[in-house]
Every structure is written in C-alpha cells, then in structure tokens.
Design a protein around this motif. Structure first.
Motif, short mmCIF file in Angstrom:
data_model
loop_
_atom_site.label_atom_id
_atom_site.label_comp_id
_atom_site.label_asym_id
_atom_site.label_seq_id
_atom_site.Cartn_x
_atom_site.Cartn_y
_atom_site.Cartn_z
N ALA A 3 0.83 -1.20 0.00
CA ALA A 3 0.00 0.00 0.00
C ALA A 3 0.86 1.25 0.00
O ALA A 3 0.56 2.22 -0.69
N GLU A 7 0.36 4.00 -3.02
CA GLU A 7 -0.30 5.28 -2.70
C GLU A 7 0.32 6.50 -3.39
O GLU A 7 -0.41 7.31 -3.97
N THR A 11 -3.09 7.13 -6.19
CA THR A 11 -4.26 7.61 -5.45
C THR A 11 -4.39 9.12 -5.63
O THR A 11 -3.43 9.79 -5.99
N GLY A 14 -1.79 11.10 -3.92
CA GLY A 14 -0.43 10.65 -4.14
C GLY A 14 0.49 11.75 -4.62
O GLY A 14 0.13 12.55 -5.49
N GLU A 25 -8.87 4.00 -6.85
CA GLU A 25 -9.12 4.82 -5.66
C GLU A 25 -10.08 4.11 -4.70
O GLU A 25 -9.85 4.07 -3.50
N PHE A 28 -8.31 1.15 -3.11
CA PHE A 28 -7.31 1.59 -2.15
C PHE A 28 -7.98 2.00 -0.83
O PHE A 28 -7.49 1.66 0.24
N GLN A 29 -9.08 2.73 -0.92
CA GLN A 29 -9.78 3.14 0.30
C GLN A 29 -10.35 1.92 1.04
O GLN A 29 -10.32 1.87 2.27
N ALA A 32 -7.55 0.16 2.86
CA ALA A 32 -7.08 0.94 4.01
C ALA A 32 -7.96 0.72 5.24
O ALA A 32 -7.48 0.83 6.37
#
Length: 96
Positions: A3, A7, A11, A14, A25, A28-29, A32
C-alpha cells in the motif's frame, strides 16, 4: 508495504499521481479500512493487476541507496531497521 508503494503513484492524494482511476481509488480506500489481512492482500493484488493491465506506469529507473562499508567496520548497520534505505542507526555501528 504494498500500500505504501502504491499510494504515491495511484491515489488522488499521491505525491506523484497525475490522474486518478476511480476503480483504483475505491479499492485503495477499501483496503485501508480492511482489518482482515487476507482480504486486504486480495484488494492490493486487484490494484496491482489493474496497474499492470492498463500499463499505468513505465519504470525508467530504480533509485538505489548504495552503502559503503569498509574493513574497519565490525558490524554494519545496513538493514538493521526494516524498510529504512540507509545505514543506521549510527549509534549502533561497531568499529573494530
């Protein structure tokens, strides 16, 4: 650590991102906020697959962190701190 490597490039916040793929996106969220390690790993793999399939990056070079360790050093501090690219901490360096 995947990650942390994704990032900056892929992202919306980023440092080196020059656009956003909404699907990345979202994934990735989600990763997280995911507490289950296997599920998080699966989400990160999905991101990596999208990056590779869409050829979103063209690596031109890899920054290296060369270490110079001479014969007077009894024990190098290189690699003592996982993920730290430099030698150190210097107070742990042992000289012969």
């Amino acid at each position: 650590m995947p990650a942390a490597r994704l990032e900056p490039f892929f992202t919306k916040n980023g440092t080196y991102a020059y656009g956003v793929v909404p699907e990345i996106e979202d994934l990735f969220q989600r990763q997280a906020n995911e507490l289950d390690r296997k599920k998080r790993e699966a989400l990160l793999h999905q991101i990596q697959k999208i990056v590779a399939d869409r050829v979103l990056v063209a690596p031109l070079y890899q920054q290296a962190f060369p270490w110079g360790v001479g014969s007077r050093v009894e024990e190098s501090t290189a690699g003592l701190v996982q993920g730290f690219p430099y030698t150190g901490p210097f107070e742990d360096l042992k000289v012969k």
